[in-house]
Motif scaffolding. Structure first.
Motif, PDB file in Angstrom:
ATOM      1  N   THR A  28       0.838  -1.204   0.000  1.00  0.00           N
ATOM      2  CA  THR A  28       0.000   0.000   0.000  1.00  0.00           C
ATOM      3  C   THR A  28       0.872   1.253   0.000  1.00  0.00           C
ATOM      4  O   THR A  28       0.683   2.155  -0.819  1.00  0.00           O
ATOM      5  N   VAL A  29       1.835   1.307   0.911  1.00  0.00           N
ATOM      6  CA  VAL A  29       2.715   2.473   1.003  1.00  0.00           C
ATOM      7  C   VAL A  29       3.581   2.578  -0.252  1.00  0.00           C
ATOM      8  O   VAL A  29       3.726   3.661  -0.832  1.00  0.00           O
ATOM      9  N   LEU A  30       4.126   1.457  -0.698  1.00  0.00           N
ATOM     10  CA  LEU A  30       4.968   1.458  -1.886  1.00  0.00           C
ATOM     11  C   LEU A  30       4.195   1.930  -3.119  1.00  0.00           C
ATOM     12  O   LEU A  30       4.698   2.720  -3.921  1.00  0.00           O
ATOM     13  N   SER A  31       2.963   1.483  -3.268  1.00  0.00           N
ATOM     14  CA  SER A  31       2.136   1.923  -4.398  1.00  0.00           C
ATOM     15  C   SER A  31       1.884   3.420  -4.346  1.00  0.00           C
ATOM     16  O   SER A  31       1.940   4.105  -5.378  1.00  0.00           O
ATOM     17  N   ALA A  32       1.623   3.944  -3.158  1.00  0.00           N
ATOM     18  CA  ALA A  32       1.401   5.387  -3.015  1.00  0.00           C
ATOM     19  C   ALA A  32       2.667   6.161  -3.367  1.00  0.00           C
ATOM     20  O   ALA A  32       2.605   7.170  -4.080  1.00  0.00           O
ATOM     21  N   VAL A  33       3.817   5.698  -2.894  1.00  0.00           N
ATOM     22  CA  VAL A  33       5.087   6.366  -3.179  1.00  0.00           C
ATOM     23  C   VAL A  33       5.361   6.372  -4.679  1.00  0.00           C
ATOM     24  O   VAL A  33       5.662   7.409  -5.275  1.00  0.00           O
ATOM     25  N   ARG A  34       5.244   5.201  -5.293  1.00  0.00           N
ATOM     26  CA  ARG A  34       5.545   5.093  -6.726  1.00  0.00           C
ATOM     27  C   ARG A  34       4.551   5.881  -7.569  1.00  0.00           C
ATOM     28  O   ARG A  34       4.930   6.471  -8.580  1.00  0.00           O
ATOM     29  N   THR A  35       3.298   5.894  -7.168  1.00  0.00           N
ATOM     30  CA  THR A  35       2.292   6.628  -7.927  1.00  0.00           C
ATOM     31  C   THR A  35       2.477   8.129  -7.753  1.00  0.00           C
ATOM     32  O   THR A  35       2.251   8.894  -8.685  1.00  0.00           O
ATOM     33  N   TRP A  36       2.913   8.551  -6.569  1.00  0.00           N
ATOM     34  CA  TRP A  36       3.196   9.971  -6.354  1.00  0.00           C
ATOM     35  C   TRP A  36       4.322  10.415  -7.279  1.00  0.00           C
ATOM     36  O   TRP A  36       4.251  11.473  -7.893  1.00  0.00           O
ATOM     37  N   LEU A  37       5.374   9.589  -7.368  1.00  0.00           N
ATOM     38  CA  LEU A  37       6.541   9.943  -8.174  1.00  0.00           C
ATOM     39  C   LEU A  37       6.293   9.811  -9.672  1.00  0.00           C
ATOM     40  O   LEU A  37       6.797  10.605 -10.457  1.00  0.00           O
ATOM     41  N   ARG A  38       5.569   8.764 -10.052  1.00  0.00           N
ATOM     42  CA  ARG A  38       5.322   8.492 -11.471  1.00  0.00           C
ATOM     43  C   ARG A  38       3.843   8.203 -11.672  1.00  0.00           C
ATOM     44  O   ARG A  38       3.421   7.048 -11.704  1.00  0.00           O
ATOM     45  N   PRO A  39       3.053   9.242 -11.803  1.00  0.00           N
ATOM     46  CA  PRO A  39       1.596   9.053 -11.871  1.00  0.00           C
ATOM     47  C   PRO A  39       1.110   8.253 -13.067  1.00  0.00           C
ATOM     48  O   PRO A  39       0.036   7.681 -13.025  1.00  0.00           O
ATOM     49  N   THR A  40       1.894   8.192 -14.131  1.00  0.00           N
ATOM     50  CA  THR A  40       1.456   7.412 -15.285  1.00  0.00           C
ATOM     51  C   THR A  40       2.445   6.292 -15.554  1.00  0.00           C
ATOM     52  O   THR A  40       3.651   6.451 -15.395  1.00  0.00           O
ATOM     53  N   CYS A  41       1.919   5.166 -15.924  1.00  0.00           N
ATOM     54  CA  CYS A  41       2.735   4.000 -16.258  1.00  0.00           C
ATOM     55  C   CYS A  41       1.982   3.224 -17.321  1.00  0.00           C
ATOM     56  O   CYS A  41       0.838   2.832 -17.107  1.00  0.00           O
ATOM     57  N   GLU A  42       2.626   3.005 -18.445  1.00  0.00           N
ATOM     58  CA  GLU A  42       1.997   2.301 -19.563  1.00  0.00           C
ATOM     59  C   GLU A  42       1.621   0.866 -19.190  1.00  0.00           C
ATOM     60  O   GLU A  42       0.662   0.317 -19.696  1.00  0.00           O
TER      61      GLU A  42
END
Length: 159
Positions: A28-42
């Motif tokens: 959960t925390v990792l997903s939030a961190v990664r999504t904050w940094l890189r909001p889009t991912c193909e």
């Protein structure tokens, strides 16, 4: 410099238990961190916002604001680019592992150990400020029932 050697003796960052379960507090925390940094991912379907990830985990508005403040502070405080992975990656970056471990340590009231980890990563003047923000976020996570375990985490390093 051999980064593997430098951190290989640090048991708090190396383990044999990769984060495979999608519903764990770490994820959960990792997903939030990664999504904050890189909001889009193909590679990742759906356009979930980091705010939604934390809200779905039960964090209140203050906790979500603390997370945003923490991430903004980390971006300013780090003297190098953050070692973070894309949302679709399965491996942990070193900085991701430090964030997860520091939160877990703070949730167990081990502030000294968390500060030592931050001091190895961030310039000394900013480490205590980031620790304060991490502590707020760690408490917000606990209030939402999201408790991270203090554990060793397998990391991969940027080359």
């Amino acid at each position: 410099m051999n980064f593997r050697y430098q951190y290989s003796s640090r048991p708090e960052l190396v383990d044999d238990h990769p984060n495979e379960t999608a519903c764990t507090p770490d994820h959960t925390v990792l997903s939030a961190v990664r999504t904050w940094l890189r909001p889009t991912c193909e590679s990742v379907r759906g356009s979930r916002h980091w705010h939604d990830i934390l809200s779905d985990a039960g964090l209140r508005k203050e906790g979500i604001e603390h997370f945003d403040l923490l991430m903004r502070s980390l971006m300013r405080a780090s003297y190098r680019p953050l070692d973070m992975r894309c949302r679709c990656a399965t491996e942990l970056g070193k900085d991701e592992a430090v964030i997860l471990q520091a939160i877990a340590l703070l949730q167990k009231t081990h502030s000294g150990a968390a500060l030592r980890m931050l001091n190895e990563w961030l310039p000394a003047p900013s480490a205590s400020g980031v620790l304060k923000l991490l502590r707020w976020f760690a408490i917000d996570l606990l209030d939402a029932g999201v408790e991270l375990d203090v554990q060793a985490r397998r990391v991969t390093y940027m080359h």
